[in-house]
Design a protein around this motif. Sequence first.
Motif, PDB file in Angstrom:
ATOM      1  N   LEU A 104      45.900  31.141  33.106  1.00  0.00           N
ATOM      2  CA  LEU A 104      46.220  30.457  34.361  1.00  0.00           C
ATOM      3  C   LEU A 104      47.727  30.453  34.618  1.00  0.00           C
ATOM      4  O   LEU A 104      48.171  30.712  35.738  1.00  0.00           O
ATOM      5  N   LEU A 105      48.526  30.158  33.597  1.00  0.00           N
ATOM      6  CA  LEU A 105      49.985  30.182  33.780  1.00  0.00           C
ATOM      7  C   LEU A 105      50.474  31.600  34.075  1.00  0.00           C
ATOM      8  O   LEU A 105      51.345  31.799  34.916  1.00  0.00           O
ATOM      9  N   GLU A 106      49.899  32.581  33.396  1.00  0.00           N
ATOM     10  CA  GLU A 106      50.272  33.980  33.660  1.00  0.00           C
ATOM     11  C   GLU A 106      49.898  34.383  35.088  1.00  0.00           C
ATOM     12  O   GLU A 106      50.627  35.147  35.726  1.00  0.00           O
ATOM     13  N   GLN A 107      48.792  33.868  35.585  1.00  0.00           N
ATOM     14  CA  GLN A 107      48.317  34.201  36.929  1.00  0.00           C
ATOM     15  C   GLN A 107      49.352  33.874  38.002  1.00  0.00           C
ATOM     16  O   GLN A 107      49.439  34.565  39.011  1.00  0.00           O
ATOM     17  N   VAL A 108      50.136  32.810  37.788  1.00  0.00           N
ATOM     18  CA  VAL A 108      51.130  32.421  38.794  1.00  0.00           C
ATOM     19  C   VAL A 108      52.561  32.716  38.329  1.00  0.00           C
ATOM     20  O   VAL A 108      53.527  32.167  38.858  1.00  0.00           O
ATOM     21  N   ASN A 109      52.688  33.598  37.341  1.00  0.00           N
ATOM     22  CA  ASN A 109      53.996  34.081  36.875  1.00  0.00           C
ATOM     23  C   ASN A 109      54.930  32.993  36.345  1.00  0.00           C
ATOM     24  O   ASN A 109      56.154  33.093  36.497  1.00  0.00           O
ATOM     25  N   VAL A 110      54.365  31.960  35.737  1.00  0.00           N
ATOM     26  CA  VAL A 110      55.213  30.955  35.090  1.00  0.00           C
ATOM     27  C   VAL A 110      55.605  31.501  33.716  1.00  0.00           C
ATOM     28  O   VAL A 110      54.731  31.827  32.914  1.00  0.00           O
ATOM     29  N   GLY A 127      40.630  24.404  32.731  1.00  0.00           N
ATOM     30  CA  GLY A 127      41.463  23.899  31.643  1.00  0.00           C
ATOM     31  C   GLY A 127      42.868  23.486  32.008  1.00  0.00           C
ATOM     32  O   GLY A 127      43.594  22.951  31.179  1.00  0.00           O
ATOM     33  N   LEU A 128      43.302  23.728  33.268  1.00  0.00           N
ATOM     34  CA  LEU A 128      44.644  23.321  33.669  1.00  0.00           C
ATOM     35  C   LEU A 128      44.694  23.186  35.188  1.00  0.00           C
ATOM     36  O   LEU A 128      44.470  24.164  35.901  1.00  0.00           O
ATOM     37  N   PRO A 129      44.983  21.977  35.704  1.00  0.00           N
ATOM     38  CA  PRO A 129      45.114  21.820  37.156  1.00  0.00           C
ATOM     39  C   PRO A 129      46.392  22.518  37.609  1.00  0.00           C
ATOM     40  O   PRO A 129      47.467  21.936  37.647  1.00  0.00           O
ATOM     41  N   LEU A 130      46.261  23.779  37.926  1.00  0.00           N
ATOM     42  CA  LEU A 130      47.389  24.682  38.113  1.00  0.00           C
ATOM     43  C   LEU A 130      48.349  24.240  39.205  1.00  0.00           C
ATOM     44  O   LEU A 130      49.553  24.165  38.998  1.00  0.00           O
ATOM     45  N   HIS A 150      28.488  15.509  36.881  1.00  0.00           N
ATOM     46  CA  HIS A 150      29.349  14.953  35.839  1.00  0.00           C
ATOM     47  C   HIS A 150      30.802  15.148  36.263  1.00  0.00           C
ATOM     48  O   HIS A 150      31.079  15.797  37.272  1.00  0.00           O
ATOM     49  N   GLN A 151      31.710  14.574  35.500  1.00  0.00           N
ATOM     50  CA  GLN A 151      33.129  14.694  35.798  1.00  0.00           C
ATOM     51  C   GLN A 151      33.815  15.517  34.705  1.00  0.00           C
ATOM     52  O   GLN A 151      33.482  15.394  33.530  1.00  0.00           O
ATOM     53  N   VAL A 152      34.746  16.345  35.146  1.00  0.00           N
ATOM     54  CA  VAL A 152      35.600  17.065  34.211  1.00  0.00           C
ATOM     55  C   VAL A 152      37.012  16.566  34.450  1.00  0.00           C
ATOM     56  O   VAL A 152      37.514  16.597  35.571  1.00  0.00           O
ATOM     57  N   LEU A 153      37.633  16.049  33.392  1.00  0.00           N
ATOM     58  CA  LEU A 153      38.989  15.534  33.486  1.00  0.00           C
ATOM     59  C   LEU A 153      39.898  16.394  32.627  1.00  0.00           C
ATOM     60  O   LEU A 153      39.584  16.660  31.463  1.00  0.00           O
ATOM     61  N   THR A 154      40.998  16.836  33.210  1.00  0.00           N
ATOM     62  CA  THR A 154      42.022  17.525  32.435  1.00  0.00           C
ATOM     63  C   THR A 154      43.301  16.705  32.528  1.00  0.00           C
ATOM     64  O   THR A 154      43.781  16.408  33.615  1.00  0.00           O
ATOM     65  N   GLY A 155      43.795  16.327  31.363  1.00  0.00           N
ATOM     66  CA  GLY A 155      45.054  15.606  31.260  1.00  0.00           C
ATOM     67  C   GLY A 155      46.166  16.576  30.940  1.00  0.00           C
ATOM     68  O   GLY A 155      45.954  17.556  30.212  1.00  0.00           O
ATOM     69  N   VAL A 156      47.341  16.304  31.490  1.00  0.00           N
ATOM     70  CA  VAL A 156      48.507  17.146  31.258  1.00  0.00           C
ATOM     71  C   VAL A 156      49.671  16.253  30.862  1.00  0.00           C
ATOM     72  O   VAL A 156      49.857  15.171  31.435  1.00  0.00           O
ATOM     73  N   ALA A 157      50.444  16.702  29.891  1.00  0.00           N
ATOM     74  CA  ALA A 157      51.672  16.003  29.496  1.00  0.00           C
ATOM     75  C   ALA A 157      52.812  17.007  29.480  1.00  0.00           C
ATOM     76  O   ALA A 157      52.674  18.113  28.947  1.00  0.00           O
ATOM     77  N   LEU A 158      53.922  16.613  30.091  1.00  0.00           N
ATOM     78  CA  LEU A 158      55.152  17.399  30.067  1.00  0.00           C
ATOM     79  C   LEU A 158      56.182  16.576  29.304  1.00  0.00           C
ATOM     80  O   LEU A 158      56.460  15.432  29.668  1.00  0.00           O
ATOM     81  N   LEU A 169      54.437  21.685  27.421  1.00  0.00           N
ATOM     82  CA  LEU A 169      53.275  21.345  28.227  1.00  0.00           C
ATOM     83  C   LEU A 169      52.059  21.235  27.310  1.00  0.00           C
ATOM     84  O   LEU A 169      51.688  22.202  26.646  1.00  0.00           O
ATOM     85  N   GLY A 170      51.475  20.036  27.269  1.00  0.00           N
ATOM     86  CA  GLY A 170      50.234  19.827  26.532  1.00  0.00           C
ATOM     87  C   GLY A 170      49.118  19.553  27.527  1.00  0.00           C
ATOM     88  O   GLY A 170      49.364  18.973  28.588  1.00  0.00           O
ATOM     89  N   ALA A 171      47.912  19.970  27.202  1.00  0.00           N
ATOM     90  CA  ALA A 171      46.777  19.723  28.099  1.00  0.00           C
ATOM     91  C   ALA A 171      45.517  19.527  27.277  1.00  0.00           C
ATOM     92  O   ALA A 171      45.398  20.053  26.164  1.00  0.00           O
ATOM     93  N   ASP A 172      44.591  18.773  27.834  1.00  0.00           N
ATOM     94  CA  ASP A 172      43.302  18.591  27.193  1.00  0.00           C
ATOM     95  C   ASP A 172      42.255  18.362  28.275  1.00  0.00           C
ATOM     96  O   ASP A 172      42.547  17.744  29.302  1.00  0.00           O
ATOM     97  N   THR A 173      41.061  18.879  28.051  1.00  0.00           N
ATOM     98  CA  THR A 173      39.978  18.763  29.023  1.00  0.00           C
ATOM     99  C   THR A 173      38.774  18.114  28.367  1.00  0.00           C
ATOM    100  O   THR A 173      38.415  18.473  27.237  1.00  0.00           O
ATOM    101  N   VAL A 174      38.171  17.159  29.072  1.00  0.00           N
ATOM    102  CA  VAL A 174      36.936  16.543  28.593  1.00  0.00           C
ATOM    103  C   VAL A 174      35.907  16.538  29.719  1.00  0.00           C
ATOM    104  O   VAL A 174      36.253  16.543  30.901  1.00  0.00           O
ATOM    105  N   VAL A 175      34.661  16.528  29.311  1.00  0.00           N
ATOM    106  CA  VAL A 175      33.543  16.381  30.236  1.00  0.00           C
ATOM    107  C   VAL A 175      33.009  14.967  30.049  1.00  0.00           C
ATOM    108  O   VAL A 175      32.852  14.501  28.922  1.00  0.00           O
ATOM    109  N   VAL A 176      32.755  14.293  31.177  1.00  0.00           N
ATOM    110  CA  VAL A 176      32.305  12.902  31.121  1.00  0.00           C
ATOM    111  C   VAL A 176      30.973  12.785  31.860  1.00  0.00           C
ATOM    112  O   VAL A 176      30.853  13.199  33.009  1.00  0.00           O
ATOM    113  N   GLN A 177      30.000  12.219  31.181  1.00  0.00           N
ATOM    114  CA  GLN A 177      28.689  11.954  31.774  1.00  0.00           C
ATOM    115  C   GLN A 177      28.359  10.490  31.512  1.00  0.00           C
ATOM    116  O   GLN A 177      28.334  10.058  30.357  1.00  0.00           O
TER     117      GLN A 177
END
Length: 191
Positions: free
Chosen positions: A17-23, A172-175, A101-109, A67-75
């Motif tokens: 995903l990061l490569e897709q937008v040339n970061v 896996g990442l809210p781009l 269900h809900q998918v949550l992705t957390g990001v930390a910078l 940049l840290g990220a984590d994804t969880v599925v919540v039901q």
Amino acid sequence: MNPSLILASGSPRRKELLEQVNVPFTVHVSKVEEVIDPSHTPSEAVMSLALQKAKDVAESYSDALVLGADTVVVQHNSILGKPKDEQQAKEMLRMLSGQTHQVLTGVALVQNEQIITFYEQTDVTFYPLKEEEIARYVQSGEPMDKAGSYGIQGLGAIFVKEIKGDYFSVVGLPLSRTVRELEKIGFHYTM
């Protein structure tokens, strides 16, 4: 001049995903053991996990932006992590069958003392799944390293009836949000 951006994740999807937008970035996988505080809500948990990873890697780099990220599925307010075995993968998929269900992705910078955390939540609705579909999918091996036992960007895409929210967050990442948060703290890149 930009600080070095380091992705604290071994996820090939986040990397793509990061490569897709040339970061421009490098990868340094966090070795931290992921521990969810049972008192946390799913959104607090996913941001905490992302922050644990980012802080762990930031200890090795003085001025880099991590940049840290984590994804969880919540039901039904329960976090569905990665399945321990094929039986648990099948149980999770049965739970998600015909449901939203809900998918949550957390990001930390993290850069020095500066910390930004956020999360995105996306609602995902599955079609009703047949037992033979579940068995074939689990047999493929794809669910075994995925939160909630499916990958929307892979074979699991055929289960998805509808999504409301950020597709990339489910991957896996809210781009878009991540890029905007990077820009807010002065990290710029060219498209």
